[in-house]
Design an enzyme around this catalytic site. Structure first.
Site, short mmCIF file in Angstrom:
data_model
loop_
_atom_site.label_atom_id
_atom_site.label_comp_id
_atom_site.label_asym_id
_atom_site.label_seq_id
_atom_site.Cartn_x
_atom_site.Cartn_y
_atom_site.Cartn_z
N HIS A 113 7.61 -7.34 3.91
CA HIS A 113 6.46 -7.93 4.60
C HIS A 113 5.22 -7.60 3.79
CE1 HIS A 113 8.26 -8.21 8.94
NE2 HIS A 113 9.15 -8.48 8.02
N GLU A 116 2.34 -6.46 4.57
CA GLU A 116 1.71 -5.17 4.88
C GLU A 116 2.44 -4.02 4.19
OE1 GLU A 116 1.68 -7.45 8.91
OE2 GLU A 116 2.86 -7.43 7.07
N CYS A 128 3.95 -6.74 12.83
CA CYS A 128 5.12 -6.55 13.67
C CYS A 128 5.32 -5.04 13.91
CB CYS A 128 6.35 -7.14 13.00
SG CYS A 128 6.87 -6.23 11.51
N CYS A 184 5.74 -3.01 10.60
CA CYS A 184 4.49 -2.87 9.87
C CYS A 184 3.49 -2.00 10.62
CB CYS A 184 3.90 -4.25 9.57
SG CYS A 184 4.96 -5.20 8.45
#
Length: 158
Positions: free
Chosen positions: A55, A57, A86, A89
């Site tokens: 992801h 992040e 999410c 993260c």
């Protein structure tokens, strides 16, 4: 930081999202130091790498940890991201000790910074970053809506 400053951070994250590999959801994340200098940036690359943890992040935090602060501690840093993080993260944000999180579009299905859950502000945790959500929300959501319209058809939603 004021709203205009946060809008500038999200604009950099939007630029980063635009560079996401083909087929990856266009989410961009940028880590900024306390003085506003860019430390690291990344776009989602789960599809490109076959890595479920890729992801934006997480990738930005990993890169920032290599060049900033006390190893993995990113105290004083701000992470700007185009989509509400999410749970994975959000957990990474807490564990990395990021001071601020600024995000664009809310994610009611999986968001963990105020929508579905609020991991980063859980009082049981020892670190809780400041959060500002919905910055340039319409612009960030439009990028995602366009991506899903192209990849899933007109009936798809975020």
């Amino acid at each position: 930081m004021g709203l205009r400053d946060d809008e500038a951070l999200i604009r950099v994250a939007l630029e980063t999202a635009a560079a996401a590999p083909a087929g990856d959801v266009p989410v961009g994340a940028v880590v900024f130091g306390p003085d506003g200098t860019e430390i690291a940036r990344a776009a989602n690359s789960r599809e490109a790498t076959g890595d479920p943890t890729a992801h934006a992040e997480v990738l930005a935090l990993r890169a920032a940890a290599q060049v900033y602060g006390d190893g993995w501690r990113l105290e004083g840093a701000t992470l700007a991201v185009t989509l509400e993080p999410c749970t994975m993260c959000a957990g990474a944000l807490v564990l990395s000790r990021v001071s601020r999180v600024v995000f664009g579009a809310w994610e009611p299905k999986t968001g963990a910074v105020g929508s579905l859950w609020d991991v980063v502000r859980d009082r049981r945790l020892t670190h809780r970053p400041e959060v500002r959500g919905g910055v340039l929300e319409a612009e960030c959501a439009a990028v995602l809506e366009e991506f899903f319209r192209e990849h899933r058809g007109p009936a798809s939603e975020l």
